[in-house]
Design a protein around this motif. Sequence first.
Motif, mmCIF file in Angstrom:
data_model
loop_
_atom_site.group_PDB
_atom_site.id
_atom_site.type_symbol
_atom_site.label_atom_id
_atom_site.label_comp_id
_atom_site.label_asym_id
_atom_site.label_seq_id
_atom_site.Cartn_x
_atom_site.Cartn_y
_atom_site.Cartn_z
ATOM 1 N N UNK A 1 0.835 -1.198 0.000
ATOM 2 C CA UNK A 1 0.000 0.000 0.000
ATOM 3 C C UNK A 1 0.872 1.252 0.000
ATOM 4 N N UNK A 2 1.882 1.260 0.873
ATOM 5 C CA UNK A 2 2.752 2.431 0.975
ATOM 6 C C UNK A 2 3.501 2.678 -0.333
ATOM 7 N N UNK A 3 3.976 1.607 -0.967
ATOM 8 C CA UNK A 3 4.662 1.755 -2.250
ATOM 9 C C UNK A 3 3.708 2.292 -3.316
ATOM 10 N N UNK A 4 2.469 1.765 -3.311
ATOM 11 C CA UNK A 4 1.487 2.229 -4.294
ATOM 12 C C UNK A 4 1.217 3.722 -4.127
ATOM 13 N N UNK A 5 1.079 4.178 -2.877
ATOM 14 C CA UNK A 5 0.847 5.587 -2.619
ATOM 15 C C UNK A 5 2.061 6.425 -3.026
ATOM 16 N N UNK A 6 3.269 5.921 -2.720
ATOM 17 C CA UNK A 6 4.487 6.664 -3.038
ATOM 18 C C UNK A 6 4.636 6.853 -4.544
ATOM 19 N N UNK A 7 4.460 5.761 -5.302
ATOM 20 C CA UNK A 7 4.630 5.842 -6.754
ATOM 21 C C UNK A 7 3.484 6.589 -7.429
ATOM 22 N N UNK A 8 2.359 6.727 -6.725
ATOM 23 C CA UNK A 8 1.246 7.473 -7.281
ATOM 24 C C UNK A 8 1.522 8.967 -7.292
ATOM 25 N N UNK A 9 2.264 9.458 -6.291
ATOM 26 C CA UNK A 9 2.457 10.906 -6.154
ATOM 27 C C UNK A 9 3.839 11.386 -6.580
ATOM 28 N N UNK A 10 4.808 10.470 -6.749
ATOM 29 C CA UNK A 10 6.163 10.906 -7.089
ATOM 30 C C UNK A 10 6.820 9.928 -8.050
ATOM 31 N N UNK A 11 7.823 10.424 -8.782
ATOM 32 C CA UNK A 11 8.526 9.634 -9.780
ATOM 33 C C UNK A 11 9.456 8.618 -9.123
ATOM 34 N N UNK A 12 9.631 7.471 -9.774
ATOM 35 C CA UNK A 12 10.446 6.393 -9.227
ATOM 36 C C UNK A 12 11.901 6.814 -9.040
ATOM 37 N N UNK A 13 12.436 7.602 -9.980
ATOM 38 C CA UNK A 13 13.834 8.036 -9.880
ATOM 39 C C UNK A 13 14.038 8.877 -8.625
ATOM 40 N N UNK A 14 13.079 9.768 -8.356
ATOM 41 C CA UNK A 14 13.153 10.609 -7.163
ATOM 42 C C UNK A 14 13.098 9.767 -5.890
ATOM 43 N N UNK A 15 12.298 8.685 -5.914
ATOM 44 C CA UNK A 15 12.059 7.896 -4.703
ATOM 45 C C UNK A 15 13.176 6.911 -4.385
ATOM 46 N N UNK A 16 14.035 6.607 -5.360
ATOM 47 C CA UNK A 16 15.041 5.565 -5.175
ATOM 48 C C UNK A 16 15.916 5.752 -3.937
ATOM 49 N N UNK A 17 16.482 6.933 -3.687
ATOM 50 C CA UNK A 17 17.340 7.079 -2.501
ATOM 51 C C UNK A 17 16.604 6.803 -1.197
ATOM 52 N N UNK A 18 15.322 7.153 -1.143
ATOM 53 C CA UNK A 18 14.550 6.910 0.066
ATOM 54 C C UNK A 18 14.277 5.416 0.246
#
Length: 323
Positions: free
Chosen positions: A253-270
């Motif tokens: 669920x958390x991953x789905x929400x994260x990828x819904x609002x932000x780009x995967x490249x941006x999220x990688x370091x987190x």
Amino acid sequence: MSQISSTSHSAATSGATFMMLASLVFAGTNVLQSVLPTPAEWGGFGMSSTGMAFWQYVIASVLALPLILRIGLSNLRTSRPLTHEVRAFVSALGVHVFVYGFASGVPIWQMVTLLATGPLFIIVGSALFLGERVSAARLAAAIVGFVGAIIVSGVGTESLGWQALIPITAAALWAATDVLTKYLTRKGESPETLTISLLVLMTPNHLAILLFVNAFAGVLPMGMAPGFPFELPAGTGLWLLLLLGALTAVAQYLLAFAYKVADAVYLQPFGDLKVPLSGLVGWVALGQIPSAWFWPGAALIVGASAFIYWVENRREPASLQSA
């Protein structure tokens, strides 16, 4: 002035928050995946690693039903069902290989950190099978991350054994899943179809792997299929298995929400924060003290991800820049 508009800044903050929470939840699942297949004489519950993975995803799938229904079963319609099935099977196989590493006694900090070899496999696979051009920045980040993983594994010390190949194999399988996802995206498959197909197909693929492993239990390594494959642990072990399935669903669920609002490249370091988080959680919960090599290796991995994030963000379209 800020590089990101107020709307984009809000989305970036939300995405980063969801991804960091997902990393923390994954750290919790790693602890449970380490304890449940550990033999009872060593303080664990002696579950088959493949049986644990099967029940983990059965529970997670039941709890993810609202997400599946929200996305819509109609998104299962596709002109490439075989590719979707191969993608789901490879992903499920990666899970079974990964949890077998815990059953083999590989500590959490080493298991999770060696997964950082994944980006290098993704780059090689994307270049060979998708014909993608590899930028110098991405190649450098992948190599630095790989070096960090080698440092964490303890190369040249007594701590490095054949078991180090287990998480690296899992990383290669999950990298193949990512390459197949890229391929399907290029063929016009929507994010909804990619998500729903994986959620729906994971459980039957876990079942197929479980049955195969137990059919050949006599020739496969110990820890993969001890005892009756569908046997559930009793007492505390059952509650921990239920918690593992619940945490797996929460992470999805958390991953789905994260990828819904932000780009995967941006999220990688987190997302890479799960490396030090898993090491710390394993230390606190199980007393698995990371080696001295863990910290510089983890720093290289997180640093490489932060670097590629910075480089990629410099290439963001002007529409994201504030006026």
